[in-house]
Design a protein around this motif. Sequence first.
Motif, PDB file in Angstrom:
ATOM      1  N   ASP A 363       0.864  -1.234   0.274  1.00 29.97           N
ATOM      2  CA  ASP A 363      -0.222   0.142   0.120  1.00 29.97           C
ATOM      3  C   ASP A 363       0.640   1.453   0.198  1.00 29.97           C
ATOM      4  O   ASP A 363       1.513   1.106   0.995  1.00 29.97           O
ATOM      5  N   GLY A 364       1.053   2.185  -1.163  1.00 29.54           N
ATOM      6  CA  GLY A 364       1.882   3.298  -0.775  1.00 29.54           C
ATOM      7  C   GLY A 364       1.007   4.565  -0.718  1.00 29.54           C
ATOM      8  O   GLY A 364       1.710   5.180  -0.549  1.00 29.54           O
ATOM      9  N   ARG A 365      -0.325   4.299   0.403  1.00 28.16           N
ATOM     10  CA  ARG A 365      -0.806   5.620   0.890  1.00 28.16           C
ATOM     11  C   ARG A 365      -0.206   5.833   2.217  1.00 28.16           C
ATOM     12  O   ARG A 365       0.396   5.002   2.821  1.00 28.16           O
ATOM     13  N   GLY A 366       0.691   6.763   2.683  1.00 30.62           N
ATOM     14  CA  GLY A 366       0.618   7.040   3.797  1.00 30.62           C
ATOM     15  C   GLY A 366       2.276   7.091   4.201  1.00 30.62           C
ATOM     16  O   GLY A 366       2.389   6.195   5.419  1.00 30.62           O
ATOM     17  N   GLN A 367       2.610   6.343   3.548  1.00 31.53           N
ATOM     18  CA  GLN A 367       4.032   5.936   3.852  1.00 31.53           C
ATOM     19  C   GLN A 367       5.387   6.451   3.575  1.00 31.53           C
ATOM     20  O   GLN A 367       4.209   7.782   3.575  1.00 31.53           O
ATOM     21  N   GLU A 368       6.625   6.985   4.793  1.00 30.35           N
ATOM     22  CA  GLU A 368       7.195   7.394   5.056  1.00 30.35           C
ATOM     23  C   GLU A 368       7.988   8.038   3.550  1.00 30.35           C
ATOM     24  O   GLU A 368       8.291   6.983   2.727  1.00 30.35           O
ATOM     25  N   VAL A 369       8.207   8.945   3.131  1.00 31.27           N
ATOM     26  CA  VAL A 369       8.892  10.025   2.931  1.00 31.27           C
ATOM     27  C   VAL A 369       9.645  10.819   2.714  1.00 31.27           C
ATOM     28  O   VAL A 369       9.801  11.183   4.026  1.00 31.27           O
ATOM     29  N   ASP A 370      10.912  10.992   1.605  1.00 27.42           N
ATOM     30  CA  ASP A 370      11.964  11.646   1.675  1.00 27.42           C
ATOM     31  C   ASP A 370      11.620  13.146   1.120  1.00 27.42           C
ATOM     32  O   ASP A 370      12.196  13.307   0.347  1.00 27.42           O
ATOM     33  N   GLY A 371      11.145  13.892   1.987  1.00 31.83           N
ATOM     34  CA  GLY A 371      10.297  15.624   1.397  1.00 31.83           C
ATOM     35  C   GLY A 371       9.299  16.049   2.330  1.00 31.83           C
ATOM     36  O   GLY A 371       8.733  15.348   3.522  1.00 31.83           O
ATOM     37  N   ALA A 372       9.018  17.356   2.218  1.00 30.38           N
ATOM     38  CA  ALA A 372       7.784  17.927   3.080  1.00 30.38           C
ATOM     39  C   ALA A 372       6.711  16.921   3.269  1.00 30.38           C
ATOM     40  O   ALA A 372       6.157  16.216   2.265  1.00 30.38           O
TER      41      ALA A 372
END
Length: 511
Positions: A363-372
């Motif tokens: 599931d690609g929703r709500g994953q931690e990202v390297d960005g604002a």
Amino acid sequence: MTATQEAPVPATAPELPVVGHWVAGVPAAGTGDRTADVYDPATGQVTKRVALASRGDADAVIDAAAKAWPAWRDTSLARRTQVLFAFRELLNSRKGELAEIITSEHGKVLDDALGEVSRGQEIVELACGLSHLLKGSLTENASTKVDVSSLRQPLGVVGIISPFNFPAMVPMWFFPVAIAAGNAVVLKPSEKDPSAAIWLARLWQEAGLPDGVFNVLQGDKVAVDALLESQKVKAISFVGSTPIARYVYENGTRNGKRVQALGGAKNHMVVLPDADLDLAADAAVNGGFGSAGERCMAISALVVIDSIADELVGRITDRMSGLRTGDGRRGCDMGPLVTGAHRDKVAGYIQQGVDSGADLVVDGRGQEVDGAPEGFWVSPTLFDKVTPEMSIYTDEIFGPVLSVLRVETFDEALDLINSNPYGNGTAIFTNDGGAARRFQNEVEVGMIGINVPVPVPVGYYSFGGWKNSLFGDTHAHGVEGFHFFTRGKVITTRWLDPSHGGINLGFPQSV
């Protein structure tokens, strides 16, 4: 505060820059009072605004192109070639600047943006061979003392309507060929990422292209309709969704224009049991999630023979765990989606897949990202056990969502692809040459990859799909591109007496 004291003036936000039009070699704000916000997708912030043309603005840009065209039409092929080569050299030396602009407005990672520019440059290099691609033919003594020859001439003013996902490459599929062939161009870029078009216009000017031969018209449907309806515009090249492609084709041809309208896609990748599964897993990840899936050639439907499906899905899942989503300027693998509205649309499709009973593996929703956190994020998403009636299969999601459909046989896979209304691109992964040959022969799709996931052809071949992925009968770039932007004449000639041109011992030159 006493009656004589003044209230403090509240601080105001700085005025945002407005990206305007490019008309006859100069930037123009236009007369319209409408603008649209332009975002940095990695931060979610509005960084500038773009002018939305009024009908008067559109007419002024078209008029500028029409005024410039006759002189460019009559410019020698030698001079046109010099301008094309100068543009090529400038683009090659400064493509990093253009890539940074693309990333700042579209969101794709810098390496992907550089790749976009490089693929567009292939068409510039093709167009540098214009003298060969435009030459006609001659038959001597077709009848007694009668010669027959042919030639190709430019159309006039041509319009290019390009999408947001490739703000440099897609326009470069068309305008180098159109300009090389002697036409004047009006480019209508997407209002979501308008700055690349202005950068390219300045580069053309620096390369020596006469003012008015390349123009930029910013805007929305008003600008599109102006191009479709103007009798001064002789041809339209369009890339975008299928409903809008159909609209452009029907309205453009109704107004007597030559139209090539490239529409949407649902690209399948078939994996047979004899395939190298590591190669196939890499290809599925690369083809499905590059540019956040915002590609008309993205792999969105992975069609797998059931006996190997569990193993292949496992290998894809392992690879997805190492992907880093984030700001494209930070060396991440995948960037954000282009706007908040598009992010919400893609997230909505993911929920529809869950509700319809597909197996949501990643599931690609709500994953931690390297960005604002305010960026427009959806990370790579993987569904398994998708069936053909589900919306995540039937619709072009245009996001990082890969759907696995399981089939029992090669024939079932082929029938699935051929029954789909789209026919843009497809791929097969196999080590069986017979199966690959049958696939390329029988599949009803315009661009085919064999152990290649994203079969975008090189510039000297033409790009375009079948069925609802293309309206019109001419593909982009390659030889077909030169044919689209020119029209032919055949001349039958009889000269009764020879002529004599006098004596000149100087070496003949092309000027």
